[in-house]
Write an enzyme that holds these catalytic residues in place. Structure first.
Site, mmCIF file in Angstrom:
data_model
loop_
_atom_site.group_PDB
_atom_site.id
_atom_site.type_symbol
_atom_site.label_atom_id
_atom_site.label_comp_id
_atom_site.label_asym_id
_atom_site.label_seq_id
_atom_site.Cartn_x
_atom_site.Cartn_y
_atom_site.Cartn_z
ATOM 1 N N SER A 149 7.028 0.707 13.211
ATOM 2 C CA SER A 149 6.851 1.561 12.033
ATOM 3 C C SER A 149 7.358 2.980 12.288
ATOM 4 O O SER A 149 7.309 3.475 13.421
ATOM 5 C CB SER A 149 5.358 1.611 11.685
ATOM 6 O OG SER A 149 5.082 2.680 10.816
ATOM 7 N N TYR A 200 10.634 4.944 6.569
ATOM 8 C CA TYR A 200 10.226 5.596 5.328
ATOM 9 C C TYR A 200 11.241 6.702 5.079
ATOM 10 O O TYR A 200 11.486 7.517 5.975
ATOM 11 C CB TYR A 200 8.833 6.239 5.471
ATOM 12 C CG TYR A 200 7.686 5.264 5.421
ATOM 13 C CD1 TYR A 200 7.530 4.385 4.354
ATOM 14 C CD2 TYR A 200 6.722 5.249 6.428
ATOM 15 C CE1 TYR A 200 6.462 3.504 4.301
ATOM 16 C CE2 TYR A 200 5.648 4.368 6.377
ATOM 17 C CZ TYR A 200 5.523 3.499 5.307
ATOM 18 O OH TYR A 200 4.464 2.631 5.252
ATOM 19 N N THR A 244 11.232 0.597 3.780
ATOM 20 C CA THR A 244 10.063 0.308 2.935
ATOM 21 C C THR A 244 10.176 1.093 1.636
ATOM 22 O O THR A 244 10.364 2.311 1.649
ATOM 23 C CB THR A 244 8.767 0.657 3.691
ATOM 24 O OG1 THR A 244 8.672 -0.205 4.826
ATOM 25 C CG2 THR A 244 7.545 0.457 2.808
ATOM 26 N N LYS A 300 11.831 -3.636 2.049
ATOM 27 C CA LYS A 300 10.466 -4.171 2.133
ATOM 28 C C LYS A 300 9.612 -3.593 1.011
ATOM 29 O O LYS A 300 9.573 -2.373 0.818
ATOM 30 C CB LYS A 300 9.850 -3.788 3.480
ATOM 31 C CG LYS A 300 8.378 -4.149 3.624
ATOM 32 C CD LYS A 300 7.888 -3.909 5.038
ATOM 33 C CE LYS A 300 6.443 -4.320 5.220
ATOM 34 N NZ LYS A 300 5.489 -3.365 4.653
ATOM 35 N N HIS A 346 2.532 -4.574 0.418
ATOM 36 C CA HIS A 346 2.040 -3.716 1.505
ATOM 37 C C HIS A 346 0.644 -4.186 1.972
ATOM 38 O O HIS A 346 -0.218 -3.381 2.334
ATOM 39 C CB HIS A 346 1.970 -2.264 1.017
ATOM 40 C CG HIS A 346 2.368 -1.242 2.049
ATOM 41 N ND1 HIS A 346 3.597 -0.643 2.087
ATOM 42 C CD2 HIS A 346 1.680 -0.706 3.095
ATOM 43 C CE1 HIS A 346 3.644 0.220 3.085
ATOM 44 N NE2 HIS A 346 2.492 0.197 3.725
HETATM 45 C C1 LIG Z 1 -2.973 -1.031 9.447
HETATM 46 C C2 LIG Z 1 -1.708 -1.256 8.674
HETATM 47 C C3 LIG Z 1 -0.689 -0.318 8.736
HETATM 48 C C4 LIG Z 1 0.491 -0.529 8.028
HETATM 49 N N1 LIG Z 1 1.527 0.375 8.165
HETATM 50 C C5 LIG Z 1 2.722 0.122 7.571
HETATM 51 C C6 LIG Z 1 3.840 0.974 7.821
HETATM 52 O O1 LIG Z 1 3.760 1.930 8.570
HETATM 53 N N2 LIG Z 1 5.002 0.647 7.200
HETATM 54 C C7 LIG Z 1 5.130 -0.423 6.358
HETATM 55 O O2 LIG Z 1 6.210 -0.665 5.813
HETATM 56 N N3 LIG Z 1 4.080 -1.256 6.142
HETATM 57 C C8 LIG Z 1 2.895 -1.010 6.725
HETATM 58 N N4 LIG Z 1 1.852 -1.879 6.535
HETATM 59 C C9 LIG Z 1 2.050 -3.088 5.726
HETATM 60 C C10 LIG Z 1 2.530 -4.255 6.603
HETATM 61 O O3 LIG Z 1 3.836 -4.043 7.045
HETATM 62 C C11 LIG Z 1 2.483 -5.585 5.832
HETATM 63 O O4 LIG Z 1 3.187 -5.422 4.632
HETATM 64 C C12 LIG Z 1 1.075 -6.085 5.562
HETATM 65 O O5 LIG Z 1 0.232 -5.790 6.646
HETATM 66 C C13 LIG Z 1 1.083 -7.586 5.301
HETATM 67 O O6 LIG Z 1 -0.182 -8.042 4.988
HETATM 68 P P1 LIG Z 1 -1.211 -8.707 6.036
HETATM 69 O O7 LIG Z 1 -1.779 -7.555 6.823
HETATM 70 O O8 LIG Z 1 -2.224 -9.323 5.157
HETATM 71 O O9 LIG Z 1 -0.442 -9.649 6.898
HETATM 72 C C14 LIG Z 1 0.651 -1.682 7.222
HETATM 73 C C15 LIG Z 1 -0.382 -2.618 7.169
HETATM 74 C C16 LIG Z 1 -1.551 -2.425 7.889
HETATM 75 C C17 LIG Z 1 -2.625 -3.472 7.832
#
Ligand SMILES: Cc1cc2nc3c(=O)[nH]c(=O)nc-3n(C[C@H](O)[C@H](O)[C@H](O)COP(=O)(O)O)c2cc1C
Length: 384
Positions: free
Chosen positions: A107, A130, A156, A252, A276
């Protein structure tokens, strides 16, 4: 780690191992968490077709994602602050993913920097971008990702304005984590975490610290980051990023077929159907509901991936049957990370792989390419 039979077990272990504020940051969704629940509920509502008397003794989970061979079509999604869930969390997760032969996505708002992770692993990983208000800084991130050998950039597009998690407000969730009278007891009860993370070297935004002129203190770094999400980001920026990046480009956060069609007209190689993980637009459709129409619209032009709500290998099987080329996991691997660092992430991946393999066998499929909508019972191509 062998004691963890399921992702749910890893989740319980993590809940016991890390501070409450951090656990709720990981596990929570935005606002009333309607979309968070919808992701899982939609997967649960899909029934699999049990098939019998097919020789499935020789099963292969191997596949390709963006032209690269993977041991199975699962990838680790970008998750900010993984290095607070476990010290050096991004390095542990990347090592576990690479050992398992699947992609890892770092990330933008990671704790370990691009350079930290690159120095600790042997193979290329993916980088999630981002587009920030400071375009010069955004450009420098793209250049740094190329310089350390990342071959895929995941842009994203569903966070130009930040959704809010109520628990983060209540808990005063901060980066770096602070010891306060309110959380002192909780942290004292998690001495391993405190020793690793609070007393560790890395606990700030690794990609940003020391790189942004005029933003030095840790407090102002967090404030700067929060202000940097950019509501002006538009389709023009995708072309701008494309002009700067030579490798694979993946968008994404696509959830609408119209957006998917527009995305596929650009020079991108993939998109991730995602809300997300229910952390942005609360009330948005589940990923399983959005996926089939998007695959039908653009599946022949770009690789369509998906994420959201995966807690079992059968969930992965369902997404593949709905047409996804690969499935990203977020919380499922973070629960492994909190439970046991690299070994915990390896365990999470192994659990999902093994369950996927059994799910394939019992639906009569011996190879990933054989997984089609016929794996699903009834008319599951449209999920409400
Ligand atoms: C704690 C956490 C932090 C996340 N940080 C980002 C991020 O920095 N960038 C991003 O594109 N998605 C982020 N996401 C979304 C994840 O990339 C992903 O879309 C999502 O976790 C998928 O769902 P799931 O947790 O149910 O598998 C984050 C998700 C979580 C749970």
């Amino acid at each position: 780690m062998r004691l963890a039979a399921s992702i749910a077990d890893l989740r319980s272990m993590t809940e016991k191992a890390i501070p409450k504020a951090l656990f709720e940051y990981v596990s929570g969704g935005s606002y009333e968490q309607i979309t968070l629940r919808a992701n899982k509920a939609a997967l649960d509502a899909i029934a699999l077709r049990q098939r019998v008397l097919v020789d499935v003794s020789e099963r292969s989970l191997a596949a390709t994602m963006l032209g690269r061979r993977v041991s199975c079509p699962i990838a680790l999604a970008p998750t900010g602050l993984s290095g607070l869930v476990h010290s050096d969390g991004e390095i542990h997760a990347c090592r576990a993913a690479q050992a398992a032969g699947i992609p890892y996505t770092l990330s933008t708002v990671s704790i370990c920097s691009l350079e930290d992770v690159a120095a600790a692993v042997d193979a290329p990983f993916w980088f999630q971008l981002y587009v920030m208000q400071d375009r010069d800084f955004t450009k420098s991130l793209i250049e740094r990702a190329a310089a350390v050998g990342c071959d895929t950039l995941v842009m994203t597009v569903d966070l130009q304005v930040q959704g809010q998690r109520y628990s983060d407000i209540r808990n005063g969730m901060s980066v770096p984590p602070r010891l306060t009278p309110g959380n002192a007891l909780d942290i004292m009860l998690k001495p391993r975490w405190a020793l690793g993370v609070l007393c560790g070297k890395r606990k700030n935004f690794g990609n940003l610290a020391g790189r942004v002129a005029g933003v030095e203190g840790v407090r102002s770094m967090a404030e700067w980051t929060a202000r940097q999400y950019d509501p002006t980001v538009s389709w023009r920026d995708v072309s701008w990023v494309r002009s700067l990046w030579k490798g694979n480009l993946v968008l994404k956060g696509i959830l609408d077929p119209e957006d998917a069609r527009r995305a596929a007209e650009l020079d991108i190689q993939g998109l991730i159907v995602s809300n997300h993980g229910g952390r942005q637009l609360d009330g948005a459709v589940s990923s399983a509901a959005a996926l089939p129409e998007i695959v039908a619209a653009v599946g022949d032009k770009v690789e369509v991936f998906v994420d959201g709500g995966v807690t079992t290998g059968m969930d992965v099987l369902k997404y593949l049957a709905l047409g996804a080329r690969g499935v990203f996991i977020g919380r499922a691997f973070l629960y492994g990370l909190g439970a046991g660092g690299a070994a915990g992430v390896a365990r999470a991946i192994a659990i999902l792989r093994d369950e996927l393999s059994v799910g394939m066998a019992l639906t009569g499929r011996a190879a990933i390419a054989e997984i089609d909508p016929g794996v699903l019972a009834g008319d599951c191509s449209i999920v409400d």
